[in-house]
Design a protein around this motif. Structure first.
Motif, short mmCIF file in Angstrom:
data_model
loop_
_atom_site.label_atom_id
_atom_site.label_comp_id
_atom_site.label_asym_id
_atom_site.label_seq_id
_atom_site.Cartn_x
_atom_site.Cartn_y
_atom_site.Cartn_z
N GLN A 115 -58.10 8.75 -20.06
CA GLN A 115 -57.38 8.57 -21.32
C GLN A 115 -56.26 7.54 -21.16
O GLN A 115 -56.07 6.67 -22.01
N LEU A 116 -55.55 7.60 -20.04
CA LEU A 116 -54.44 6.68 -19.81
C LEU A 116 -54.96 5.23 -19.70
O LEU A 116 -54.44 4.32 -20.35
N SER A 165 -56.01 3.96 -22.99
CA SER A 165 -54.89 3.62 -23.88
C SER A 165 -54.38 2.21 -23.58
O SER A 165 -53.74 1.58 -24.43
N THR A 179 -52.59 -3.58 -23.88
CA THR A 179 -51.15 -3.35 -23.79
C THR A 179 -50.78 -3.06 -22.35
O THR A 179 -51.61 -2.54 -21.59
N ALA A 233 -47.68 2.12 -20.62
CA ALA A 233 -48.27 3.45 -20.40
C ALA A 233 -47.36 4.48 -21.06
O ALA A 233 -46.22 4.68 -20.63
N ASP A 234 -47.87 5.10 -22.09
CA ASP A 234 -47.06 5.90 -22.99
C ASP A 234 -46.70 7.28 -22.45
O ASP A 234 -47.51 7.93 -21.77
N ASP A 261 -46.64 10.11 -23.87
CA ASP A 261 -47.50 11.21 -24.31
C ASP A 261 -48.63 11.49 -23.33
O ASP A 261 -49.09 12.62 -23.23
N ILE A 262 -49.10 10.47 -22.62
CA ILE A 262 -50.16 10.70 -21.63
C ILE A 262 -49.56 10.86 -20.23
O ILE A 262 -49.91 11.76 -19.49
N SER A 302 -50.03 9.28 -12.97
CA SER A 302 -50.04 8.17 -13.94
C SER A 302 -49.21 6.98 -13.47
O SER A 302 -49.48 5.84 -13.84
#
Ligand code: UD1
Length: 423
Positions: free
Chosen positions: A55-56, A59, A82, A85-86, A88-89, A96
Motif C-alpha cells: 500500500q505504501l 501510494s 509523489t 510517504a504519508d 496514514d500508512i 515504512s
C-alpha cells in the motif's frame, strides 16, 4: 475481532513449512524505488505487514502485483507520482522508514512521516537520519515528517560509523549508498541474514557491495541500478517460533526449509534446555522426548546473538522448565509485555527493568489472554499449546502482521487450535 482458541496438552508431530522472511521482504520491497526496471521477489510471505508495504509503495506510484497467491511480488517504480510517504500508512508500520534512503538516492528528495510500529520502546530513527546526513543530505523535521534533500549531483559516499547496531539504519544507508557518488563504508553495521539478503539482491541489480554479514560493509556507488529476480531468505523468526512448538508440547516436528546457520545461538539454548535439534536433508527436526526442559539464561543481542524477536517465545518455554531462568532484554526497553499475560496462565515471572526471572512451574493453565505485540502474541499461543485446558488469545491482528496461517500450520501437527472469526 478474531480470536485464537487453543486446547493444550497434545504433543506435536509432523512437518511445518517455513515462509520467506517478513523482515527481509520489508526491506527488499523498497529497493524497487532505486530503479526504473522491474524487481521480482519470490518466496514472499503472505502477511498484513507485506500488504501495508504494498500500500505504501502504491501510494508513491509504484506498481506492486501479488502473483502466485501472493508468493511472488512483481514490483516496478518506473513511474513515481509523489515522493511523500504519508502518515496514514507509515504510522501502521515502522519499516515504512525504509523508503527514505532509496527515494532520496534516486530522486534527490523525499518526505517521509516519522513511523509508529510495535509498542516495544521508543524506537527512534536518529541513526537512519545521521547516516543520510553523512552522505550529504539536508534534513528538516517538520509537522511529523522528515523532509530530506540530497546535494546537487546526488548523495555522496561517506564513512558512517553507527554508535550501536541498527538493522533498519544499516538497510536504509546500504540502499542509499548504492546510488551515491563514490565509496561508502558502513562501520558497526548490522550482520543479520536479512542484511545479507538485501545486499545479494542489490548486487543482482548492479550494485557494488562487499562485506555484508560482517561489521564493515563497503559500497561503491553506481549511476543506475537495473532489475532483478530474487528469492526472499527463510524467516528465521518464524523458524525459531515453530521450533519452540514441539519443545514446549513434546513430540517431534520437522521445519521444512529451516537452516541452522540462521538460528545458531537460539538452537544452542534449546540444546542446553534439553531439546534436540537435528539437521535433515530438507530442514531441521526438533524433538523433545520425556520430562521437563531445563532452565537456561538468555541475553538478547544483535545477530549472531540470541534474537530479541524470539525472546517472548523462549520465555513461554522457560515458564515450564525445571529451575530458574534469567532473560535479559538488551535491544528494546519495554519488551516484556507478554509477562503479565503468561502470569495469568500460572507462570512465575518477576520483571525488573530489562531483566525477567522465570521460575518454571510443572504446568501452565489455560486462560483468556491478550496479544500486545507481534512476538508476544505468538508466545501466548505457544504457552496455550502446553497449558492445561483452554486458552483464548484476543487481539490477533498483531499475529497476522507476522505469521501466516498459524492455526493451520500447528493444526496439521495435531494441535487443537482454531481461529474464531469475529461476526
Ligand atoms: C528490526 C526488525 C525487528 C527486530 C529489530 C532488532 C524489521 C522490519 N524489524 O527492527 O523485528 O526486533 O530489527 O533485531 O526488520 N534505534 C535507535 N535509533 C535508530 C534506530 C534504532 O535508537 O535510528 C534503537 C532501537 O530503538 C532499538 C535498537 O536501536 O533499541 C535496535 O533497533 P533496530 O536494529 O534499528 O531495529 P529495527 O530495524 O527497527
Amino acid at each position: 475481532m478474531d480470536q485464537i482458541h487453543i486446547t493444550g496438552g497434545t504433543p506435536l508431530t509432523g512437518t511445518i513449512p517455513i515462509a520467506g522472511a517478513k523482515n527481509a521482504c520489508l526491506t527488499l520491497m523498497p529497493a524497487t524505488l532505486l530503479t526504473d526496471q522491474p524487481l521480482t521477489l519470490t518466496n514472499a510471505p503472505r502477511l498484513s505487514d507485506i500488504r501495508t508495504m504494498t500500500q505504501l509503495l502504491g501510494s508513491l506510484g509504484a506498481e506492486v502485483s501479488a502473483l502466485n497467491e501472493g508468493r511472488v511480488l512483481a514490483l516496478s517504480s518506473h513511474d513515481i507520482d509523489t515522493l511523500r510517504a504519508d502518515y496514514d500508512i507509515v504510522r501502521k508500520m515502522r519499516a515504512s522508514i525504509l523508503v527514505l534512503g532509496p527515494m532520496l538516492a534516486r530522486f534527490g528528495q523525499a518526505e517521509v512521516s516519522l513511523p509508529g510500529g510495535c509498542a516495544i520502546g521508543a524506537r527512534p530513527v536518529d541513526l537512519h537520519l545521521r547516516a543520510l546526513e553523512a552522505m550529504g543530505a539536508t534534513l528538516d523535521l517538520r509537522d511529523g515528517y522528515v523532509h530530506a534533500t540530497a546535494p546537487a549531483g546526488g548523495l555522496r559516499g561517506a564513512v558512517v560509523e553507527f554508535p550501536f547496531v541498527s538493522v533498519g539504519a544499516t538497510e536504509n544507508a546500504l540502499m542509499a549508498a548504492t546510488l551515491a557518488v563514490g565509496t561508502t563504508v558502513l562501520k558497526n553495521a548490522a550482520r543479520e541474514p536479512e542484511i545479507v539478503d538485501l545486499a545479494q539482491c542489490l548486487r543482482k541489480m548492479g550494485a557494488r557491495i562487499e562485506g555484508e554479514g560482517t561489521p564493515t560493509i563497503t559500497i561503491e556507488g553506481v549511476t543506475a541500478l537495473g532489475g532483478a529476480t530474487h528469492p526472499v531468505v527463510t524467516d528465521r523468526i518464524e523458524l525459531g517460533t515453530y521450533m519452540l512448538a514441539p519443545a514446549i508440547t513434546g513430540g517431534s516436528v520437522e521445519l521444512l526449509g529451516g537452516r541452522l546457520d540462521l538460528v545458531a545461538a537460539f538452537a544452542e539454548k534449546l540444546d542446553a534446555a534439553g531439546v534436540s535439534v537435528e539437521e535433515t536433508p530438507t530442514g531441521l527436526r526438533v524433538s523433545r522426548k520425556n520430562g521437563r526442559v531445563r532452565a537456561v539464561d538468555v541475553v538478547t543481542e544483535p545477530f549472531p546473538g540470541f534474537p530479541t524477536d524470539l525472546q517472548a517465545q523462549m520465555m513461554a518455554l522457560l515458564c515450564t522448565a525445571e529451575g530458574t531462568s534469567v532473560l535479559e532484554e538488551r535491544i528494546f526497553e519495554n519488551r516484556f509485555m507478554h509477562a503479565p499475560e503468561l502470569i495469568r496462565m500460572g507462570a512465575r515471572i518477576d520483571v525488573h527493568g530489562g531483566t525477567a526471572t522465570v521460575t518454571g512451574v510443572p504446568r501452565l493453565k489455560g486462560a483468556p489472554v491478550m496479544a500486545t505485540d507481534l512476538r508476544a502474541s505468538v508466545s501466548l499461543i505457544l504457552a496455550g499449546l502446553a497449558a492445561e485446558g483452554e486458552t483464548v488469545v484476543s487481539r490477533v491482528y498483531h499475529l497476522d502482521r507476522g505469521y501466516e496461517r498459524v492455526e493451520e500450520k500447528l493444526g496439521n501437527c495435531g494441535a487443537k487450535i482454531e481461529r474464531v472469526r469475529a461476526a
